[in-house]
Write a protein that holds these residues in place. Structure first.
Motif, PDB file in Angstrom:
ATOM      1  N   MET A  52     -23.007 -30.450 -17.351  1.00 15.35           N
ATOM      2  CA  MET A  52     -24.039 -29.428 -17.527  1.00 15.35           C
ATOM      3  C   MET A  52     -24.062 -28.986 -18.986  1.00 15.35           C
ATOM      4  SD  MET A  52     -23.551 -27.013 -14.154  1.00 15.35           S
ATOM      5  CE  MET A  52     -24.752 -25.861 -14.789  1.00 15.35           C
ATOM      6  N   PRO A  53     -25.161 -29.164 -19.703  1.00 18.35           N
ATOM      7  CA  PRO A  53     -25.240 -28.754 -21.113  1.00 18.35           C
ATOM      8  C   PRO A  53     -25.342 -27.235 -21.255  1.00 18.35           C
ATOM      9  CG  PRO A  53     -27.334 -29.645 -20.397  1.00 18.35           C
ATOM     10  CD  PRO A  53     -26.388 -29.842 -19.241  1.00 18.35           C
ATOM     11  N   VAL A  54     -24.505 -26.681 -22.122  1.00 17.72           N
ATOM     12  CA  VAL A  54     -24.473 -25.237 -22.399  1.00 17.72           C
ATOM     13  C   VAL A  54     -24.505 -25.054 -23.910  1.00 17.72           C
ATOM     14  CG1 VAL A  54     -23.160 -23.093 -22.219  1.00 17.72           C
ATOM     15  CG2 VAL A  54     -23.206 -24.691 -20.297  1.00 17.72           C
ATOM     16  N   ALA A  55     -25.412 -24.206 -24.411  1.00 13.63           N
ATOM     17  CA  ALA A  55     -25.535 -23.947 -25.840  1.00 13.63           C
ATOM     18  C   ALA A  55     -24.582 -22.846 -26.272  1.00 13.63           C
ATOM     19  CB  ALA A  55     -26.976 -23.559 -26.177  1.00 13.63           C
ATOM     20  N   VAL A  56     -23.893 -23.063 -27.397  1.00  9.94           N
ATOM     21  CA  VAL A  56     -22.963 -22.074 -27.949  1.00  9.94           C
ATOM     22  C   VAL A  56     -23.409 -21.754 -29.376  1.00  9.94           C
ATOM     23  CG1 VAL A  56     -20.593 -21.550 -28.559  1.00  9.94           C
ATOM     24  CG2 VAL A  56     -21.075 -22.952 -26.541  1.00  9.94           C
ATOM     25  N   VAL A  57     -23.675 -20.464 -29.625  1.00  5.52           N
ATOM     26  CA  VAL A  57     -24.116 -20.011 -30.943  1.00  5.52           C
ATOM     27  C   VAL A  57     -23.055 -19.075 -31.507  1.00  5.52           C
ATOM     28  CG1 VAL A  57     -25.907 -18.836 -32.252  1.00  5.52           C
ATOM     29  CG2 VAL A  57     -26.530 -20.205 -30.246  1.00  5.52           C
ATOM     30  N   ASN A  58     -22.464 -19.436 -32.632  1.00  4.31           N
ATOM     31  CA  ASN A  58     -21.411 -18.624 -33.259  1.00  4.31           C
ATOM     32  C   ASN A  58     -21.974 -17.912 -34.491  1.00  4.31           C
ATOM     33  OD1 ASN A  58     -19.034 -17.471 -34.068  1.00  4.31           O
ATOM     34  ND2 ASN A  58     -18.193 -19.347 -34.948  1.00  4.31           N
ATOM     35  N   LEU A  59     -22.143 -16.585 -34.383  1.00  6.25           N
ATOM     36  CA  LEU A  59     -22.638 -15.772 -35.501  1.00  6.25           C
ATOM     37  C   LEU A  59     -21.550 -14.887 -36.098  1.00  6.25           C
ATOM     38  CD1 LEU A  59     -26.041 -14.615 -33.926  1.00  6.25           C
ATOM     39  CD2 LEU A  59     -25.637 -16.586 -35.409  1.00  6.25           C
ATOM     40  N   ASP A  60     -20.325 -15.028 -35.599  1.00  6.54           N
ATOM     41  CA  ASP A  60     -19.232 -14.135 -36.011  1.00  6.54           C
ATOM     42  C   ASP A  60     -18.906 -14.308 -37.493  1.00  6.54           C
ATOM     43  OD1 ASP A  60     -17.150 -12.316 -35.811  1.00  6.54           O
ATOM     44  OD2 ASP A  60     -15.693 -13.892 -35.344  1.00  6.54           O
ATOM     45  N   LYS A  61     -18.748 -13.169 -38.202  1.00  4.21           N
ATOM     46  CA  LYS A  61     -18.430 -13.166 -39.630  1.00  4.21           C
ATOM     47  C   LYS A  61     -16.955 -12.921 -39.911  1.00  4.21           C
ATOM     48  CE  LYS A  61     -23.010 -11.653 -41.157  1.00  4.21           C
ATOM     49  NZ  LYS A  61     -23.779 -10.630 -41.927  1.00  4.21           N
ATOM     50  N   ASP A  85     -14.944 -27.885 -19.571  1.00  7.27           N
ATOM     51  CA  ASP A  85     -15.512 -27.144 -18.453  1.00  7.27           C
ATOM     52  C   ASP A  85     -17.011 -27.393 -18.354  1.00  7.27           C
ATOM     53  OD1 ASP A  85     -13.027 -26.175 -17.960  1.00  7.27           O
ATOM     54  OD2 ASP A  85     -13.343 -24.251 -18.972  1.00  7.27           O
ATOM     55  N   PHE A  86     -17.668 -27.425 -19.504  1.00  2.39           N
ATOM     56  CA  PHE A  86     -19.098 -27.721 -19.574  1.00  2.39           C
ATOM     57  C   PHE A  86     -19.334 -28.705 -20.716  1.00  2.39           C
ATOM     58  CE2 PHE A  86     -19.020 -23.628 -17.439  1.00  2.39           C
ATOM     59  CZ  PHE A  86     -19.979 -23.780 -16.453  1.00  2.39           C
ATOM     60  N   LYS A  87     -20.550 -29.144 -20.806  1.00  3.86           N
ATOM     61  CA  LYS A  87     -20.946 -29.977 -21.934  1.00  3.86           C
ATOM     62  C   LYS A  87     -21.419 -29.051 -23.046  1.00  3.86           C
ATOM     63  CE  LYS A  87     -23.936 -33.867 -23.196  1.00  3.86           C
ATOM     64  NZ  LYS A  87     -25.010 -34.783 -22.744  1.00  3.86           N
ATOM     65  N   TRP A  88     -20.429 -28.639 -23.849  1.00  4.81           N
ATOM     66  CA  TRP A  88     -20.712 -27.647 -24.880  1.00  4.81           C
ATOM     67  C   TRP A  88     -21.553 -28.263 -25.998  1.00  4.81           C
ATOM     68  CZ3 TRP A  88     -19.360 -23.369 -22.673  1.00  4.81           C
ATOM     69  CH2 TRP A  88     -18.227 -23.292 -21.883  1.00  4.81           C
ATOM     70  N   ASP A  89     -22.565 -27.526 -26.405  1.00  3.19           N
ATOM     71  CA  ASP A  89     -23.416 -27.961 -27.517  1.00  3.19           C
ATOM     72  C   ASP A  89     -23.467 -26.816 -28.526  1.00  3.19           C
ATOM     73  OD1 ASP A  89     -25.079 -29.343 -29.120  1.00  3.19           O
ATOM     74  OD2 ASP A  89     -26.780 -29.439 -27.723  1.00  3.19           O
ATOM     75  N   PHE A  90     -22.778 -26.985 -29.657  1.00  4.47           N
ATOM     76  CA  PHE A  90     -22.663 -25.928 -30.662  1.00  4.47           C
ATOM     77  C   PHE A  90     -23.856 -26.032 -31.607  1.00  4.47           C
ATOM     78  CE2 PHE A  90     -18.471 -27.189 -29.223  1.00  4.47           C
ATOM     79  CZ  PHE A  90     -17.963 -25.975 -28.772  1.00  4.47           C
ATOM     80  N   VAL A  91     -24.799 -25.100 -31.461  1.00  3.39           N
ATOM     81  CA  VAL A  91     -26.069 -25.146 -32.190  1.00  3.39           C
ATOM     82  C   VAL A  91     -26.336 -23.789 -32.831  1.00  3.39           C
ATOM     83  CG1 VAL A  91     -27.038 -26.925 -30.689  1.00  3.39           C
ATOM     84  CG2 VAL A  91     -27.315 -24.511 -30.093  1.00  3.39           C
ATOM     85  N   SER A  92     -27.450 -23.734 -33.594  1.00  7.27           N
ATOM     86  CA  SER A  92     -27.890 -22.482 -34.196  1.00  7.27           C
ATOM     87  C   SER A  92     -28.650 -21.648 -33.173  1.00  7.27           C
ATOM     88  CB  SER A  92     -28.774 -22.760 -35.406  1.00  7.27           C
ATOM     89  OG  SER A  92     -29.961 -23.441 -34.996  1.00  7.27           O
ATOM     90  N   ALA A  93     -28.952 -20.411 -33.546  1.00 11.41           N
ATOM     91  CA  ALA A  93     -29.649 -19.519 -32.623  1.00 11.41           C
ATOM     92  C   ALA A  93     -31.046 -20.038 -32.310  1.00 11.41           C
ATOM     93  CB  ALA A  93     -29.713 -18.114 -33.215  1.00 11.41           C
ATOM     94  N   SER A  94     -31.743 -20.571 -33.282  1.00 10.05           N
ATOM     95  CA  SER A  94     -33.106 -21.083 -33.052  1.00 10.05           C
ATOM     96  C   SER A  94     -33.084 -22.317 -32.162  1.00 10.05           C
ATOM     97  CB  SER A  94     -33.769 -21.387 -34.393  1.00 10.05           C
ATOM     98  OG  SER A  94     -33.013 -22.366 -35.118  1.00 10.05           O
ATOM     99  N   GLN A  95     -32.103 -23.199 -32.375  1.00  5.72           N
ATOM    100  CA  GLN A  95     -32.000 -24.390 -31.542  1.00  5.72           C
ATOM    101  C   GLN A  95     -31.663 -24.025 -30.099  1.00  5.72           C
ATOM    102  OE1 GLN A  95     -28.980 -26.446 -33.801  1.00  5.72           O
ATOM    103  NE2 GLN A  95     -30.491 -27.779 -34.823  1.00  5.72           N
TER     104      GLN A  95
END
Length: 760
Positions: A52-61, A85-95
């Motif tokens: 299952m594809p899950v989007a991950v957006v990291n904005l932490d400074k 656990d999932f099919k993690w997809d590390f993308v930007s907020a817009s993506q």
């Protein structure tokens, strides 16, 4: 036997007719088509969530915690990359947003820019928990969203453990500082204990001294009573003194104004008289010789003269006692002088020759002058009587002169032979009297000045007495206040003594408590110093609780958990479809009785149900790999459940025909909703819960759960008994129909044979 022959003929007819055989074979696999394929598709869906594809957006400074750099967002990303656990997809907020809109992702996880900074606020006054934002795409897949919600809880626990690990490292570093602080506090508590001991000793002394103070205040209170009485008496005396000094001043002023002038006048007259007396005495000295012969010849006259001189002596003596008796003395002097004059006159009268003598005449004149002077002196002394007390010094001098005069008169009395000597002495006394008068005049002037000073002093004394009265009044008030204050002091000293006792007890407790505090603080310092920062300790702080799953009551996968429900549905639907393919009431044997038809139809449907049950059970066990606690009992319960459902459906459709199938479908719908196959029965509406115990599928599901999951075969056999009741009642209903229908047909045949027309 005939009933079995009907059954075999029906079976043989179906086997020889492909149009019947093929549908019959098809219905044998209906339970597999309905339940087996569904369970095969979703046998273990949670085992494939890594697809299952899950989007991950990291904005932490990032942030800093106790001087250490903290990047919780990056740590979380690294942690996600390690697990599947999932099919993690590390993308930007817009993506991520575009992917959610296009149903590319089942869930979006956003790590906000303040994630690390919020994680560092645990030690602040108002800590802010870090927010991990997740957005399930429920529009795309509801079940997928639910799976994501479940997974995010595990993810939250992992992130919390990571953050807690950073906190634990910081807190454990603080433990050493706390240990040092506790040790210092222990030393301070020891010093406090020492000081408390000294305070305790001081409190005991304070208590003893306060007891003495209380005793002294009682004695002081007792001593104030005489003081108060003395002050009252002093005030009374001061009042009298003020009154007496006022009177004294008034008398002194009167004495100064009146008595001084009178005394001065009398003293001046006394001076003048004494001067005349001296002159007269000088004149009588010459005739004293001549008087000697006359005195010798006249005893009577000399006796009277002696008596007069004696009186003069007494007067001069009286003058010597004090100016207060000067009036009497001067009176006696005057009487004496008059007596002398009278004596001389008598002497002259008794002796004409003597009377004719010039000396005697001079003596008579002198004695008259003395008598006159004595009279004036008497008058002066009467004036001096008012100031007799203040003329003590001058009266002493006057007394000396009077004494000398008295001596002269005594000498005159001793006899005429000593008259000359007496006159001379009298002359000398007159001179002294003149000097005394001068001194008296000077003394009176000094006395007048002193009276003025005495009057001024009396005024001052009166003012002082008034001030003394005011002071004693104030002293009375002060003594009263002092008495009240001493009473208050006595009560206060008692209360203070009681308080000092309590203070001593409290300080004893403080001493004991501070000793215990020092011991506890030192123990705490020792124990906190034993806490060491190791990786194991940090990990324990981060994850103090581990979950250990007991698989005794666990179901291995999703398909196993749903097998009781879908297997029951497949068997029930297979029974329903069987009534469409197979004949419900008729057989291939014409004229068969109701009983024969009942036996044939029941055996056919029962045989079909058994084959369906064996096929579907075998598929579940060996096709899907279902694990059960007992394979034979699983086959047995599956067959019994299939027979029960088949007999129920047979009874309803046999009696009602097509409407019966509709009733069967309604029963199926109710069982799907109320049999607790998927969700617990407590979660369905209450009105459906009332139907659940009466539905056969409820009991079939419970029995399958006992065989497949729990292994509680007592529960299974209990459900078998309940299903047997449903099956028995259904078979009896079917039998009743065929018996009733057989009698009806028999009557129709009899009517036909009798020639009556029967409408088929």
């Amino acid at each position: 036997m005939k009933s079995l022959s009907v059954f075999f003929k029906d079976v043989g007819s179906a086997v020889r007719n492909p149009k019947v055989l093929i549908p019959v074979i098809a219905i044998l696999f209906i339970p597999i088509l309905y339940s087996g394929i569904y369970l095969a598709a979703y046998w273990d869906p949670y085992g494939h969530v890594d697809e299952m594809p899950v989007a991950v957006v990291n904005l932490d400074k990032g942030a800093e915690l106790e001087g250490k750099s903290l990047h919780v967002g990056s740590d979380l990303v690294d942690e996600l990359k390690k697990n599947a656990d999932f099919k993690w997809d590390f993308v930007s907020a817009s993506q991520a947003k575009e992917g959610m809109e296009n149903d590319k992702y089942y869930m979006q996880i956003t790590i906000p820019e303040n994630f690390s900074s919020q994680a560092t606020t645990l030690l602040d006054d108002k800590p802010e928990p870090a927010d991990l934002i997740y957005e399930p795409n429920g529009n795309y897949s509801f079940v997928g969203a639910q799976i994501g919600k479940t997974a995010i809880k595990d993810l939250k626990a992992k992130v919390s453990a990571k953050v807690t690990e950073s906190y634990a490292e910081t807190l454990l570093d603080k433990f050493s500082e706390v240990s040092d602080g506790l040790a210092e506090a222990g030393d301070g508590a020891g010093d406090l204990n020492t000081g408390a001991g000294k305070l305790d000793d001081g409190a005991v002394k304070l208590k003893d001294n306060l007891a003495k103070l209380a005793s002294g205040t009682l004695e002081l209170q007792d001593g104030l009573s005489p003081l108060s009485d003395g002050v009252n008496a002093l005030h009374t005396g001061a009042t009298k003194l003020e009154s007496g000094t006022s009177n004294l001043v008034s008398g002194l002023q009167q004495l100064q104004t009146a008595a001084t002038s009178q005394l001065q006048s009398g003293a001046d007259q006394l001076k003048d008289g004494s001067a005349k007396l001296e002159t007269g005495l000088k004149s009588s000295v010459d005739g004293a010789g001549k008087l000697k012969a006359g005195l010798q010849s006249s005893e009577q006259g000399s006796a009277k003269l002696s008596e007069g001189l004696q009186s003069a002596v007494q007067g001069s003596g009286t003058l010597a006692t004090g100016l207060q008796s000067a009036v009497d003395g001067s009176s006696k002097v005057a009487d004496g002088a008059q007596s002398v004059a009278d004596g001389l006159k008598q002497l002259a009268a008794s002796n004409p020759e003597l009377a004719a003598s010039e000396d005697v005449q001079k003596l008579l004149a002198a004695s008259s002058a003395v008598a006159e002077g004595s009279k004036q002196l008497h008058e002066s002394e009467q004036k001096l009587a008012q100031g007799a007390d203040q003329l003590h010094q001058g009266n002493q001098q006057l007394a000396a002169g009077a004494s000398e005069l008295h001596g002269g008169q005594e000498q005159l009395l001793t006899g005429a032979n000593q008259l000359v000597d007496g006159q001379q002495q009298l002359l000398a006394g007159a001179g002294q009297l003149s000097q005394g008068g001068a001194k008296l005049s000077d003394g009176l002037k000094q006395f007048s000045g002193k009276l003025g000073e005495a009057a001024s002093g009396g005024t001052l004394l009166a003012d002082g007495a008034k001030q003394l009265g005011s002071g004693t009044t104030a002293l009375q008030t002060g003594v009263g206040k002092l008495s009240g204050g001493v009473s208050s002091l006595t009560d206060g000293s008692k209360q203070l003594g009681d308080g000092a006792g309590k203070l001593a007890d409290g300080l004893t407790e403080l001493k004991d408590g501070s000793s215990e505090l020092a011991t506890k603080l030192n123990d705490a310092a020792q124990k906190t110093s034993e806490v060491k920062k190791t990786d194991d300790v940090v990990n324990m702080f981060a994850e103090p609780v581990n979950t250990s799953e007991n698989t005794t009551e666990n179901v291995s996968n999703y398909g196993t958990g749903l097998t009781p429900f879908f297997l029951s549905i497949g068997l029930f639907v297979g029974s329903l479809i069987s009534t469409i393919v197979l004949k419900m009431r008729e057989t291939s044997v014409p004229g068969a009785t109701g009983w024969n038809r009942f036996v044939s139809r029941t055996l056919v449907f029962g045989f079909v149900s058994i084959i369906q049950s064996v096929i579907v059970a075998s598929f579940m066990l060996y096709g899907l790999g279902l694990e059960t606690h007992s394979v034979p009992l699983f086959y047995l319960f599956t067959i019994f459940t299939g027979l029960t459902f088949m007999f129920i459906v047979q009874a309803l459709v046999t009696w009602l025909d097509l409407p019966g199938r509709y009733v069967v479908i309604l029963l199926l719908v109710f069982q799907l909703a109320a049999s607790a196959g998927t969700f617990p029965v407590e979660l369905i509406p209450s009105w459906l819960q009332a139907f659940s115990p009466w539905l056969p599928m409820t009991h079939s599901i419970m029995g399958f759960k006992a065989v497949v999951s729990s292994g509680n075969f007592d529960v299974m056999w209990h459900q078998v008994g309940i299903l047997a009741i449903y099956a028995g009642v259904s078979v009896l209903l079917t039998l009743a129909f065929f018996l009733w229908n057989g009698r009806r047909r028999k009557k129709e045949v009899e009517v036909a044979e009798s020639g009556q027309v029967v409408t088929a």
